[in-house]
Motif scaffolding. Structure first.
Motif, PDB file in Angstrom:
ATOM      1  N   GLU A 128      -4.248  11.142 -15.253  1.00  0.00           N
ATOM      2  CA  GLU A 128      -5.446  11.878 -14.850  1.00  0.00           C
ATOM      3  C   GLU A 128      -5.539  12.028 -13.334  1.00  0.00           C
ATOM      4  OE1 GLU A 128      -8.241  10.865 -18.720  1.00  0.00           O
ATOM      5  OE2 GLU A 128      -8.531   9.685 -16.895  1.00  0.00           O
ATOM      6  N   GLU A 129      -5.213  10.976 -12.605  1.00  0.00           N
ATOM      7  CA  GLU A 129      -5.288  11.068 -11.141  1.00  0.00           C
ATOM      8  C   GLU A 129      -4.277  12.105 -10.623  1.00  0.00           C
ATOM      9  OE1 GLU A 129      -7.827   9.822 -10.292  1.00  0.00           O
ATOM     10  OE2 GLU A 129      -8.109   7.707 -10.751  1.00  0.00           O
ATOM     11  N   LEU A 130      -3.108  12.132 -11.221  1.00  0.00           N
ATOM     12  CA  LEU A 130      -2.097  13.103 -10.776  1.00  0.00           C
ATOM     13  C   LEU A 130      -2.523  14.533 -11.130  1.00  0.00           C
ATOM     14  CD1 LEU A 130       1.241  11.187 -11.514  1.00  0.00           C
ATOM     15  CD2 LEU A 130       0.057  11.459  -9.320  1.00  0.00           C
TER      16      LEU A 130
ATOM     17  N   ILE B 294     -14.068   1.444  -6.091  1.00  0.00           N
ATOM     18  CA  ILE B 294     -13.602   2.700  -5.484  1.00  0.00           C
ATOM     19  C   ILE B 294     -13.844   3.866  -6.453  1.00  0.00           C
ATOM     20  CG2 ILE B 294     -11.610   3.941  -4.524  1.00  0.00           C
ATOM     21  CD1 ILE B 294     -10.502   1.222  -3.588  1.00  0.00           C
ATOM     22  N   GLU B 295     -13.539   3.643  -7.725  1.00  0.00           N
ATOM     23  CA  GLU B 295     -13.767   4.692  -8.725  1.00  0.00           C
ATOM     24  C   GLU B 295     -15.253   5.037  -8.839  1.00  0.00           C
ATOM     25  OE1 GLU B 295     -11.599   6.421 -10.457  1.00  0.00           O
ATOM     26  OE2 GLU B 295      -9.753   5.320 -10.064  1.00  0.00           O
ATOM     27  N   ALA B 296     -16.083   3.992  -8.907  1.00  0.00           N
ATOM     28  CA  ALA B 296     -17.522   4.217  -9.082  1.00  0.00           C
ATOM     29  C   ALA B 296     -18.102   4.964  -7.878  1.00  0.00           C
ATOM     30  CB  ALA B 296     -18.245   2.890  -9.286  1.00  0.00           C
TER      31      ALA B 296
ATOM     32  N   SER C 295     -13.940  11.539 -16.118  1.00  0.00           N
ATOM     33  CA  SER C 295     -12.777  10.643 -16.080  1.00  0.00           C
ATOM     34  C   SER C 295     -12.993   9.501 -15.091  1.00  0.00           C
ATOM     35  CB  SER C 295     -11.485  11.400 -15.786  1.00  0.00           C
ATOM     36  OG  SER C 295     -11.616  12.210 -14.655  1.00  0.00           O
ATOM     37  N   GLU C 296     -13.609   9.785 -13.946  1.00  0.00           N
ATOM     38  CA  GLU C 296     -13.806   8.708 -12.970  1.00  0.00           C
ATOM     39  C   GLU C 296     -14.791   7.658 -13.504  1.00  0.00           C
ATOM     40  OE1 GLU C 296     -11.514   8.916 -11.088  1.00  0.00           O
ATOM     41  OE2 GLU C 296     -11.270  10.847 -10.104  1.00  0.00           O
ATOM     42  N   ALA C 297     -15.763   8.110 -14.291  1.00  0.00           N
ATOM     43  CA  ALA C 297     -16.722   7.150 -14.869  1.00  0.00           C
ATOM     44  C   ALA C 297     -16.001   6.194 -15.815  1.00  0.00           C
ATOM     45  CB  ALA C 297     -17.839   7.883 -15.605  1.00  0.00           C
ATOM     46  N   ARG C 298     -15.043   6.725 -16.578  1.00  0.00           N
ATOM     47  CA  ARG C 298     -14.298   5.843 -17.474  1.00  0.00           C
ATOM     48  C   ARG C 298     -13.356   4.937 -16.684  1.00  0.00           C
ATOM     49  NH1 ARG C 298     -10.999   8.866 -19.698  1.00  0.00           N
ATOM     50  NH2 ARG C 298      -9.261   7.669 -18.900  1.00  0.00           N
ATOM     51  N   HIS C 299     -12.772   5.465 -15.623  1.00  0.00           N
ATOM     52  CA  HIS C 299     -11.848   4.648 -14.830  1.00  0.00           C
ATOM     53  C   HIS C 299     -12.518   3.374 -14.313  1.00  0.00           C
ATOM     54  CE1 HIS C 299      -9.242   8.417 -13.801  1.00  0.00           C
ATOM     55  NE2 HIS C 299      -9.177   8.056 -15.064  1.00  0.00           N
ATOM     56  N   TYR C 300     -13.730   3.528 -13.819  1.00  0.00           N
ATOM     57  CA  TYR C 300     -14.396   2.336 -13.267  1.00  0.00           C
ATOM     58  C   TYR C 300     -14.622   1.311 -14.371  1.00  0.00           C
ATOM     59  CZ  TYR C 300     -19.347   1.394 -14.317  1.00  0.00           C
ATOM     60  OH  TYR C 300     -20.493   0.968 -14.906  1.00  0.00           O
TER      61      TYR C 300
HETATM   62 FE   LIG Z   1     -10.123   7.754 -10.936  1.00  0.00          FE
END
Ligand SMILES: [Fe+2]
Ligand SMILES: [Fe+2]
Length: 254
Positions: free
Chosen positions: A120-122, A173-175, A202-207
């Protein structure tokens, strides 16, 4: 889930909201290049740190090499300015199965969560390049701001605490990124605002993934340590900072 529902636990997790002065600075037209270029680098760094965690803690050498090969074209583009960015989507795949170290109790879960996160980040990385192209912004190298270093300097020097700390920092960092995308979205034009909002999910799930892994690896209550990093993070966000970047503090001295 609505934005508000996605954001509620994030705002709860963070010890402070982004100061309005940062939002105002980031919304200025002349700062768009630095915001986008720094965002681009953040996406690559997010992929790199997730990969570092898998390679260091969860897999053998062969799997580690396959992971490095995956990241290579993305790194080459940024660090060597070589390759065609438009060809990146076809390169965002892992060609070999990643095998967990047999003695790692959390290995498979770490691999599953982090491989998806890297993908996802890529993808985000590519999307930022697309936006930069649309806005006619050229990549140029910029220096990292104090934020990540300011968090990482508190990482314990022994295991498993060092790993737990790195995972908690990943969560912060994600949050924070998620909170800043949401805060910035209404202040930029529609194309960019829609992109920022599209990143929230996606960032919410990453954190949350980072936090879950931190708890798993620690195998005990980590709320005190989480609280500690919440305070360090909030300090970096709410104090004066001359170096304006995506994760910088209160803009000053400019
Ligand atoms: Fe992320
Ligand atoms: Fe991302």
């Amino acid at each position: 889930m609505s934005h508000q529902q996605l954001l509620a636990p994030i705002l709860d997790f963070l010890a402070c909201e982004t100061p309005k002065a940062w939002i105002d600075e980031a919304a200025k037209k002349e700062n768009l290049p630095v915001v986008l270029i720094d965002h681009l680098i953040c996406e690559l760094k997010a992929a790199q740190s997730a990969m570092f965690l898998i390679r260091k803690y969860a897999v053998d050498k062969a799997s580690g090499d396959a992971l490095l090969a995956w990241l290579k074209p993305f790194e080459t583009l940024v660090y060597k300015r070589e390759g065609d960015w438009r060809s990146l989507p076809g390169k965002n795949n892992l060609t070999k199965a990643v095998i967990p170290k047999s003695d790692s109790p959390y290995g498979q879960d770490l691999i599953n969560k982090m491989v998806l996160l890297i993908k996802e980040e890529l993808h985000h990385f590519y999307q930022v390049l697309e936006i930069m192209d649309e806005y006619g912004i050229e990549y140029q190298s910029i220096t990292p701001c104090r934020y990540a270093k300011g968090l990482l300097r508190h990482v314990k020097t022994y295991e498993p605490d060092a790993m737990v700390d790195k995972l908690i920092i990943g969560a912060y960092i994600e949050a924070r990124s998620c909170e800043r995308f949401a805060g910035l979205a209404p202040h930029v034009d529609k194309r960019l605002g829609d992109f920022y909002v599209s990143l929230l999910r996606s960032e919410a799930r990453h954190y949350q993934d980072y936090l879950t892994l931190a708890e798993q690896v620690a195998g005990k209550d980590i709320s005190e340590r989480v609280k500690f990093f919440a305070e360090v993070e909030a300090e970096l966000i709410t104090t004066a900072d001359e170096d304006f970047k995506f994760h910088s503090g209160v803009p000053s001295g400019r």
